[in-house]
Structure formats: structure tokens, C-alpha cells
Design a protein around this motif. Structure first.
Motif, PDB file in Angstrom:
ATOM      1  N   LYS A   2       0.846  -1.192   0.000  1.00  0.00           N
ATOM      2  CA  LYS A   2       0.000   0.000   0.000  1.00  0.00           C
ATOM      3  C   LYS A   2       0.884   1.245   0.000  1.00  0.00           C
ATOM      4  O   LYS A   2       1.999   1.234   0.512  1.00  0.00           O
ATOM      5  N   ILE A   3       0.339   2.309  -0.598  1.00  0.00           N
ATOM      6  CA  ILE A   3       1.023   3.602  -0.595  1.00  0.00           C
ATOM      7  C   ILE A   3       0.157   4.555   0.209  1.00  0.00           C
ATOM      8  O   ILE A   3      -1.059   4.632  -0.014  1.00  0.00           O
ATOM      9  N   GLU A   4       0.806   5.237   1.150  1.00  0.00           N
ATOM     10  CA  GLU A   4       0.074   6.163   2.009  1.00  0.00           C
ATOM     11  C   GLU A   4       0.995   7.287   2.438  1.00  0.00           C
ATOM     12  O   GLU A   4       2.213   7.209   2.257  1.00  0.00           O
ATOM     13  N   LYS A   5       0.388   8.329   3.001  1.00  0.00           N
ATOM     14  CA  LYS A   5       1.190   9.434   3.516  1.00  0.00           C
ATOM     15  C   LYS A   5       1.985   8.952   4.720  1.00  0.00           C
ATOM     16  O   LYS A   5       1.452   8.247   5.575  1.00  0.00           O
ATOM     17  N   ALA A   6       3.235   9.338   4.756  1.00  0.00           N
ATOM     18  CA  ALA A   6       4.090   9.016   5.894  1.00  0.00           C
ATOM     19  C   ALA A   6       3.912  10.104   6.945  1.00  0.00           C
ATOM     20  O   ALA A   6       3.488  11.222   6.642  1.00  0.00           O
ATOM     21  N   SER A   7       4.254   9.777   8.163  1.00  0.00           N
ATOM     22  CA  SER A   7       4.242  10.761   9.237  1.00  0.00           C
ATOM     23  C   SER A   7       5.672  10.906   9.768  1.00  0.00           C
ATOM     24  O   SER A   7       6.549  10.090   9.469  1.00  0.00           O
ATOM     25  N   VAL A   8       5.871  11.944  10.539  1.00  0.00           N
ATOM     26  CA  VAL A   8       7.210  12.214  11.059  1.00  0.00           C
ATOM     27  C   VAL A   8       7.727  11.024  11.873  1.00  0.00           C
ATOM     28  O   VAL A   8       8.942  10.802  11.941  1.00  0.00           O
ATOM     29  N   SER A   9       6.843  10.230  12.423  1.00  0.00           N
ATOM     30  CA  SER A   9       7.284   9.040  13.174  1.00  0.00           C
ATOM     31  C   SER A   9       7.907   7.986  12.254  1.00  0.00           C
ATOM     32  O   SER A   9       8.582   7.071  12.729  1.00  0.00           O
ATOM     33  N   ASP A  10       7.704   8.111  10.942  1.00  0.00           N
ATOM     34  CA  ASP A  10       8.323   7.205   9.966  1.00  0.00           C
ATOM     35  C   ASP A  10       9.713   7.674   9.527  1.00  0.00           C
ATOM     36  O   ASP A  10      10.394   6.973   8.776  1.00  0.00           O
ATOM     37  N   ALA A  11      10.108   8.849   9.965  1.00  0.00           N
ATOM     38  CA  ALA A  11      11.325   9.473   9.433  1.00  0.00           C
ATOM     39  C   ALA A  11      12.564   8.602   9.600  1.00  0.00           C
ATOM     40  O   ALA A  11      13.375   8.482   8.675  1.00  0.00           O
ATOM     41  N   GLU A  12      12.726   7.986  10.739  1.00  0.00           N
ATOM     42  CA  GLU A  12      13.931   7.183  10.967  1.00  0.00           C
ATOM     43  C   GLU A  12      13.996   6.001   9.997  1.00  0.00           C
ATOM     44  O   GLU A  12      15.043   5.725   9.404  1.00  0.00           O
ATOM     45  N   GLU A  13      12.878   5.329   9.791  1.00  0.00           N
ATOM     46  CA  GLU A  13      12.849   4.193   8.873  1.00  0.00           C
ATOM     47  C   GLU A  13      13.057   4.661   7.426  1.00  0.00           C
ATOM     48  O   GLU A  13      13.762   4.012   6.650  1.00  0.00           O
ATOM     49  N   ILE A  14      12.473   5.802   7.068  1.00  0.00           N
ATOM     50  CA  ILE A  14      12.657   6.340   5.717  1.00  0.00           C
ATOM     51  C   ILE A  14      14.117   6.738   5.505  1.00  0.00           C
ATOM     52  O   ILE A  14      14.695   6.476   4.442  1.00  0.00           O
ATOM     53  N   LYS A  55       4.913   6.841   1.533  1.00  0.00           N
ATOM     54  CA  LYS A  55       5.645   5.611   1.806  1.00  0.00           C
ATOM     55  C   LYS A  55       4.925   4.450   1.142  1.00  0.00           C
ATOM     56  O   LYS A  55       3.692   4.436   1.050  1.00  0.00           O
ATOM     57  N   ALA A  56       5.712   3.506   0.661  1.00  0.00           N
ATOM     58  CA  ALA A  56       5.192   2.244   0.142  1.00  0.00           C
ATOM     59  C   ALA A  56       5.493   1.196   1.206  1.00  0.00           C
ATOM     60  O   ALA A  56       6.645   1.084   1.656  1.00  0.00           O
ATOM     61  N   VAL A  57       4.475   0.466   1.622  1.00  0.00           N
ATOM     62  CA  VAL A  57       4.601  -0.433   2.769  1.00  0.00           C
ATOM     63  C   VAL A  57       4.169  -1.850   2.399  1.00  0.00           C
ATOM     64  O   VAL A  57       3.134  -2.048   1.759  1.00  0.00           O
ATOM     65  N   ILE A  58       4.983  -2.802   2.815  1.00  0.00           N
ATOM     66  CA  ILE A  58       4.628  -4.221   2.729  1.00  0.00           C
ATOM     67  C   ILE A  58       4.841  -4.801   4.117  1.00  0.00           C
ATOM     68  O   ILE A  58       5.931  -4.675   4.688  1.00  0.00           O
ATOM     69  N   ASP A  59       3.817  -5.431   4.662  1.00  0.00           N
ATOM     70  CA  ASP A  59       3.910  -6.059   5.994  1.00  0.00           C
ATOM     71  C   ASP A  59       4.505  -5.111   7.033  1.00  0.00           C
ATOM     72  O   ASP A  59       5.410  -5.485   7.784  1.00  0.00           O
ATOM     73  N   ASP A  60       4.017  -3.885   7.058  1.00  0.00           N
ATOM     74  CA  ASP A  60       4.446  -2.872   8.025  1.00  0.00           C
ATOM     75  C   ASP A  60       5.906  -2.443   7.888  1.00  0.00           C
ATOM     76  O   ASP A  60       6.469  -1.835   8.791  1.00  0.00           O
ATOM     77  N   ILE A  61       6.524  -2.749   6.752  1.00  0.00           N
ATOM     78  CA  ILE A  61       7.909  -2.337   6.492  1.00  0.00           C
ATOM     79  C   ILE A  61       7.895  -1.366   5.311  1.00  0.00           C
ATOM     80  O   ILE A  61       7.306  -1.663   4.263  1.00  0.00           O
ATOM     81  N   ILE A  62       8.549  -0.224   5.476  1.00  0.00           N
ATOM     82  CA  ILE A  62       8.618   0.773   4.402  1.00  0.00           C
ATOM     83  C   ILE A  62       9.660   0.310   3.384  1.00  0.00           C
ATOM     84  O   ILE A  62      10.828   0.141   3.717  1.00  0.00           O
ATOM     85  N   ILE A  63       9.192   0.097   2.146  1.00  0.00           N
ATOM     86  CA  ILE A  63      10.097  -0.377   1.095  1.00  0.00           C
ATOM     87  C   ILE A  63      10.245   0.656  -0.032  1.00  0.00           C
ATOM     88  O   ILE A  63      10.980   0.427  -0.989  1.00  0.00           O
TER      89      ILE A  63
END
Length: 151
Positions: A2-14, A55-63
Motif C-alpha cells: 500500500k502507498i500512504e502518507k508518511a508521518s514524522v514518526s516514519d522518518a527514521e525508517e525512511i 511511503k510504500a509499505v509491505i507487511d508494516d515495512i517501508i520499502i
């Protein structure tokens, strides 16, 4: 996926994905000080204030991820990235389509390095055309591509 808007809490993983995804670009230019590799977490977190980050996400992992901001009718797209293990599966195209759908009345602009033939070919496939090249050093230029808004 799925593709969705990322939030600042995703910044480290991105940021971790960014450093992995842009290694191949750094290798092309033999320059590991390129902005995507030296950007700090704080700098990325600050971009959430004035950019749309997807962010593009598969199984809760940003890919995959991409960023965009709109100024005076132009949507500036940056940091389009897909994890190396997930490239060539259409994820980059889905991220680009998602950005274009979020900014439907805009002209789109992005840039890449002149030696990044794979990126240039990909953007051309998406309907982007080179309109400017800016020499940075004697052996490195940035290629600017645009896609005009659909009438």
C-alpha cells in the motif's frame, strides 16, 4: 503493498531506506557525500513541515518513499526511492502516480544526476522530458526533467 502518507514518526525508517537506496547513486559518482547519504534525521523530520512524504509499505515495512512540495503551480518531486530488493516491480511508478494524483493541476519537476541513465530512462517512461542541465563540476551535472500538466 500500500502507498500512504508518511508521518514524522516514519522518518527514521525512511532515512535508513534512503541511505540504502542511494548507495548505488553514490557508487556511480564515487561520491559518498551526496545529500541523500548525509541528510540528518532532524533535516528529514523538518521536511515533513513543508513536503508531502509518501511511503510504500509491505507487511508494516517501508520499502519505498517519495517527497513532493508545491510552489506556484509546480510540484517538485524528490527522493523517489525503492529498496534494492523491491526494485523493478512497479513500486516507483506507483509512488510517482500517487504524487501526481495528490497534485493534479501542477507541472511536475524533478532532477537526477547526469550519469544516472537508469533514472533518466525511468522518468522519461513516466512522461518526463529533460529541460535543463546544470553543471556542478567538470564531470558531474544535474539533469532537470519536467512533465507539463495535463490539459
Amino acid at each position: 503493498m500500500k502507498i500512504e502518507k508518511a508521518s514524522v514518526s516514519d522518518a527514521e525508517e525512511i532515512l535508513s531506506l534512503q541511505k540504502l537506496a542511494y548507495r548505488s547513486e553514490a557508487e556511480i559518482y564515487n561520491d559518498f557525500s551526496i545529500e541523500p547519504l548525509v541528510q540528518t534525521l532532524e533535516q528529514l523530520q523538518n521536511q515533513f513541515d513543508d513536503h508531502t512524504v509518501l511511503k510504500a509499505v509491505i507487511d508494516d515495512i517501508i520499502i519505498g518513499s517519495a517527497r513532493a512540495s508545491e510552489q506556484e503551480g509546480t510540484c517538485y518531486i524528490g527522493k523517489l526511492m525503492v529498496h534494492p530488493d523491491h526494485q523493478n516491480k512497479g513500486i516507483g511508478k506507483m509512488l510517482m502516480n500517487a504524487i501526481e494524483n495528490l497534485f493534479p493541476k501542477c507541472r511536475y519537476e524533478l532532477f537526477t544526476g547526469s550519469k544516472s541513465g537508469k533514472n533518466i530512462a525511468l522518468y522519461e517512461k513516466f512522461g518526463y522530458n529533460t529541460f535543463h542541465e546544470r553543471e556542478m563540476t567538470s564531470d558531474f551535472s544535474l539533469v532537470y526533467l519536467e512533465k507539463k500538466k495535463q490539459l
